[in-house]
Write a protein that holds these residues in place. Structure first.
Motif, PDB file in Angstrom:
ATOM      1  N   ALA A   1     -32.281  20.186  -6.850  1.00 34.84           N
ATOM      2  CA  ALA A   1     -32.554  18.771  -7.117  1.00 34.84           C
ATOM      3  C   ALA A   1     -31.927  18.333  -8.438  1.00 34.84           C
ATOM      4  O   ALA A   1     -31.340  17.247  -8.539  1.00 34.84           O
ATOM      5  N   ARG A   2     -32.008  19.182  -9.458  1.00 36.76           N
ATOM      6  CA  ARG A   2     -31.414  18.860 -10.749  1.00 36.76           C
ATOM      7  C   ARG A   2     -29.886  18.869 -10.663  1.00 36.76           C
ATOM      8  O   ARG A   2     -29.219  18.023 -11.259  1.00 36.76           O
ATOM      9  N   TYR A   3     -29.346  19.833  -9.926  1.00 36.18           N
ATOM     10  CA  TYR A   3     -27.891  20.003  -9.842  1.00 36.18           C
ATOM     11  C   TYR A   3     -27.220  18.859  -9.076  1.00 36.18           C
ATOM     12  O   TYR A   3     -26.191  18.340  -9.504  1.00 36.18           O
ATOM     13  N   TYR A   4     -27.820  18.466  -7.954  1.00 33.82           N
ATOM     14  CA  TYR A   4     -27.164  17.474  -7.103  1.00 33.82           C
ATOM     15  C   TYR A   4     -27.622  16.038  -7.369  1.00 33.82           C
ATOM     16  O   TYR A   4     -26.855  15.094  -7.146  1.00 33.82           O
ATOM     17  N   PHE A   5     -28.873  15.857  -7.847  1.00 39.69           N
ATOM     18  CA  PHE A   5     -29.400  14.494  -7.986  1.00 39.69           C
ATOM     19  C   PHE A   5     -29.963  14.186  -9.372  1.00 39.69           C
ATOM     20  O   PHE A   5     -30.453  13.071  -9.592  1.00 39.69           O
ATOM     21  N   ARG A   6     -29.909  15.158 -10.284  1.00 35.00           N
ATOM     22  CA  ARG A   6     -30.368  14.946 -11.662  1.00 35.00           C
ATOM     23  C   ARG A   6     -31.824  14.480 -11.720  1.00 35.00           C
ATOM     24  O   ARG A   6     -32.192  13.630 -12.524  1.00 35.00           O
ATOM     25  N   ARG A   7     -32.655  15.042 -10.847  1.00 35.38           N
ATOM     26  CA  ARG A   7     -34.081  14.727 -10.860  1.00 35.38           C
ATOM     27  C   ARG A   7     -34.869  15.936 -10.395  1.00 35.38           C
ATOM     28  O   ARG A   7     -34.302  16.876  -9.846  1.00 35.38           O
ATOM     29  N   ASP A   8     -36.180  15.922 -10.631  1.00 40.52           N
ATOM     30  CA  ASP A   8     -37.016  17.026 -10.204  1.00 40.52           C
ATOM     31  C   ASP A   8     -37.201  17.011  -8.699  1.00 40.52           C
ATOM     32  O   ASP A   8     -37.103  15.959  -8.048  1.00 40.52           O
ATOM     33  N   ALA A   9     -37.525  18.164  -8.146  1.00 41.44           N
ATOM     34  CA  ALA A   9     -37.713  18.276  -6.697  1.00 41.44           C
ATOM     35  C   ALA A   9     -38.819  17.352  -6.204  1.00 41.44           C
ATOM     36  O   ALA A   9     -38.711  16.763  -5.122  1.00 41.44           O
ATOM     37  N   ALA A  10     -39.876  17.192  -6.987  1.00 46.68           N
ATOM     38  CA  ALA A  10     -40.989  16.341  -6.580  1.00 46.68           C
ATOM     39  C   ALA A  10     -40.610  14.866  -6.525  1.00 46.68           C
ATOM     40  O   ALA A  10     -41.322  14.065  -5.911  1.00 46.68           O
ATOM     41  N   GLN A  11     -39.487  14.485  -7.156  1.00 44.06           N
ATOM     42  CA  GLN A  11     -39.065  13.087  -7.199  1.00 44.06           C
ATOM     43  C   GLN A  11     -38.018  12.740  -6.138  1.00 44.06           C
ATOM     44  O   GLN A  11     -37.569  11.604  -6.069  1.00 44.06           O
ATOM     45  N   LEU A  12     -37.645  13.710  -5.318  1.00 42.55           N
ATOM     46  CA  LEU A  12     -36.621  13.453  -4.311  1.00 42.55           C
ATOM     47  C   LEU A  12     -37.111  12.476  -3.249  1.00 42.55           C
ATOM     48  O   LEU A  12     -38.265  12.527  -2.819  1.00 42.55           O
ATOM     49  N   SER A  13     -36.199  11.609  -2.822  1.00 43.50           N
ATOM     50  CA  SER A  13     -36.514  10.744  -1.689  1.00 43.50           C
ATOM     51  C   SER A  13     -36.357  11.545  -0.399  1.00 43.50           C
ATOM     52  O   SER A  13     -35.819  12.664  -0.406  1.00 43.50           O
ATOM     53  N   ALA A  14     -36.796  10.980   0.702  1.00 43.77           N
ATOM     54  CA  ALA A  14     -36.653  11.657   1.998  1.00 43.77           C
ATOM     55  C   ALA A  14     -35.181  11.895   2.311  1.00 43.77           C
ATOM     56  O   ALA A  14     -34.804  12.974   2.797  1.00 43.77           O
ATOM     57  N   GLU A  15     -34.335  10.914   2.022  1.00 41.35           N
ATOM     58  CA  GLU A  15     -32.907  11.046   2.322  1.00 41.35           C
ATOM     59  C   GLU A  15     -32.267  12.123   1.456  1.00 41.35           C
ATOM     60  O   GLU A  15     -31.451  12.917   1.935  1.00 41.35           O
ATOM     61  N   GLN A  16     -32.632  12.203   0.182  1.00 43.10           N
ATOM     62  CA  GLN A  16     -32.078  13.225  -0.702  1.00 43.10           C
ATOM     63  C   GLN A  16     -32.541  14.620  -0.293  1.00 43.10           C
ATOM     64  O   GLN A  16     -31.739  15.566  -0.277  1.00 43.10           O
ATOM     65  N   ALA A  17     -33.810  14.761   0.032  1.00 42.18           N
ATOM     66  CA  ALA A  17     -34.315  16.048   0.489  1.00 42.18           C
ATOM     67  C   ALA A  17     -33.625  16.479   1.775  1.00 42.18           C
ATOM     68  O   ALA A  17     -33.283  17.652   1.956  1.00 42.18           O
ATOM     69  N   ALA A  18     -33.395  15.524   2.666  1.00 43.34           N
ATOM     70  CA  ALA A  18     -32.716  15.832   3.930  1.00 43.34           C
ATOM     71  C   ALA A  18     -31.285  16.296   3.679  1.00 43.34           C
ATOM     72  O   ALA A  18     -30.791  17.216   4.341  1.00 43.34           O
ATOM     73  N   ARG A  19     -30.609  15.683   2.718  1.00 42.76           N
ATOM     74  CA  ARG A  19     -29.235  16.098   2.400  1.00 42.76           C
ATOM     75  C   ARG A  19     -29.207  17.535   1.886  1.00 42.76           C
ATOM     76  O   ARG A  19     -28.314  18.313   2.245  1.00 42.76           O
ATOM     77  N   LEU A  20     -30.181  17.897   1.076  1.00 39.11           N
ATOM     78  CA  LEU A  20     -30.240  19.279   0.599  1.00 39.11           C
ATOM     79  C   LEU A  20     -30.539  20.232   1.753  1.00 39.11           C
ATOM     80  O   LEU A  20     -29.971  21.325   1.821  1.00 39.11           O
ATOM     81  N   ALA A  21     -31.419  19.835   2.650  1.00 36.75           N
ATOM     82  CA  ALA A  21     -31.764  20.695   3.785  1.00 36.75           C
ATOM     83  C   ALA A  21     -30.551  20.958   4.672  1.00 36.75           C
ATOM     84  O   ALA A  21     -30.396  22.059   5.212  1.00 36.75           O
ATOM     85  N   VAL A  22     -29.686  19.965   4.823  1.00 31.68           N
ATOM     86  CA  VAL A  22     -28.478  20.126   5.643  1.00 31.68           C
ATOM     87  C   VAL A  22     -27.599  21.247   5.107  1.00 31.68           C
ATOM     88  O   VAL A  22     -26.935  21.963   5.858  1.00 31.68           O
ATOM     89  N   MET A  23     -27.603  21.439   3.795  1.00 25.46           N
ATOM     90  CA  MET A  23     -26.710  22.392   3.160  1.00 25.46           C
ATOM     91  C   MET A  23     -27.099  23.847   3.366  1.00 25.46           C
ATOM     92  O   MET A  23     -26.284  24.751   3.192  1.00 25.46           O
ATOM     93  N   LEU A  24     -28.343  24.103   3.736  1.00 26.65           N
ATOM     94  CA  LEU A  24     -28.852  25.474   3.723  1.00 26.65           C
ATOM     95  C   LEU A  24     -28.084  26.478   4.579  1.00 26.65           C
ATOM     96  O   LEU A  24     -27.928  27.625   4.155  1.00 26.65           O
ATOM     97  N   PRO A  25     -27.599  26.127   5.764  1.00 29.73           N
ATOM     98  CA  PRO A  25     -26.880  27.157   6.530  1.00 29.73           C
ATOM     99  C   PRO A  25     -25.603  27.644   5.853  1.00 29.73           C
ATOM    100  O   PRO A  25     -25.193  28.783   6.060  1.00 29.73           O
ATOM    101  N   ALA A  26     -24.956  26.776   5.059  1.00 27.59           N
ATOM    102  CA  ALA A  26     -23.687  27.159   4.420  1.00 27.59           C
ATOM    103  C   ALA A  26     -23.563  26.440   3.074  1.00 27.59           C
ATOM    104  O   ALA A  26     -22.701  25.575   2.904  1.00 27.59           O
ATOM    105  N   PRO A  27     -24.405  26.789   2.105  1.00 34.14           N
ATOM    106  CA  PRO A  27     -24.444  26.024   0.852  1.00 34.14           C
ATOM    107  C   PRO A  27     -23.144  26.038   0.069  1.00 34.14           C
ATOM    108  O   PRO A  27     -22.776  25.028  -0.536  1.00 34.14           O
ATOM    109  N   LYS A  28     -22.439  27.166   0.058  1.00 28.76           N
ATOM    110  CA  LYS A  28     -21.196  27.214  -0.718  1.00 28.76           C
ATOM    111  C   LYS A  28     -20.133  26.298  -0.110  1.00 28.76           C
ATOM    112  O   LYS A  28     -19.296  25.743  -0.837  1.00 28.76           O
TER     113      LYS A  28
END
Length: 248
Positions: free
Chosen positions: A192-219
């Protein structure tokens, strides 16, 4: 000197004892995680060594956050994306495993047909996984990245141990704090800090979803975290999040 067959029963007994000792060690490690946060995982240690050898330094971002400090968007997004039945299955989603196996068989058949038509152009079948969040945690916590039958069998045993010794919220908490979200980026807070410059608890639904998409192939997704695919897939996940059942 006696033939080796005379020593075979002793060797088999020694092997059995060694395997039982290894399982007891794993069980103790997992049982302790009910009370003690794991300091690192096998995958993280492997990555740290790779970064040191490749770059001569270890660029690392990870900040543990307890479950109540992660907010509700990130857990919902990850469950919606990675393991929709997380709250109810026993660690292994057998229907997902069967579906993944069938899809991989079809992919291998297509690759074989393409190779027959054009032998000079090798085609590699895309492997689809059916791993649950618990299985992914078992693999990352204590195992190597090998794709062998014994390692998969050990992964299944560890998955069942995790489900037996830890409750679902604790499994999800450990997973979210240790999963990879880019090179040297581990855990939801660091992501959350790396991609959106905010804490994980402050993520919106759309931001959290974008991070979740990355999990199968984060690099791979780290190179373009706002690609059309990531945004489109994130919209689908965000729409599913409202129906996600968080573990009690």
């Amino acid at each position: 000197m006696k033939p080796i067959r005379h020593h075979l029963p002793k060797l088999l007994a020694l092997l059995a004892i060694s395997l039982l000792a290894l399982q007891a060690f794993f069980a103790l490690r997992i049982g302790a995680m009910a009370f003690v946060d794991p300091q690192s995982t096998a995958f993280q240690r492997s990555e740290a060594w790779r970064l040191l050898v490749t770059h001569g330094q270890i660029a690392w971002a990870q900040e543990w956050r307890d479950a109540d400090q992660l907010g509700r968007q990130m857990p919902r997004a990850v469950i919606a994306s990675e393991d929709s039945e997380f709250a109810t299955h026993g660690g292994i989603d057998w229907e997902a495993v069967e579906e993944a196996w069938a899809r991989n068989q079809r992919a291998e058949a297509r690759a074989e047909r393409q190779m027959q038509r054009n032998p000079n152009r090798p085609v590699r079948a895309k492997v689809v996984g059916g791993s649950t969040i618990t299985q992914q945690l078992a693999k990352n916590l204590l195992l190597s990245g090998e794709r062998t039958l014994p390692r998969k069998a050990q992964e299944a045993v560890l998955t069942l141990m995790l489900e037996a010794f830890l409750d679902k919220p604790r499994i999800l908490e450990i997973y979210l704090n240790n999963v990879e979200w880019g090179e040297g980026v581990f855990g939801a807070q660091a992501a959350a800090r790396y991609y959106f410059r905010r804490d994980a608890a402050q993520l919106s639904a759309e931001q959290a979803a974008r991070l979740a998409v990355m999990l199968p192939a984060p690099k791979r997704f780290e190179k373009n975290p706002a690609s059309a695919y990531v945004l489109g897939r994130a919209a689908t996940i965000a729409a599913r999040m409202g129906a996600v059942a968080l573990p009690p």
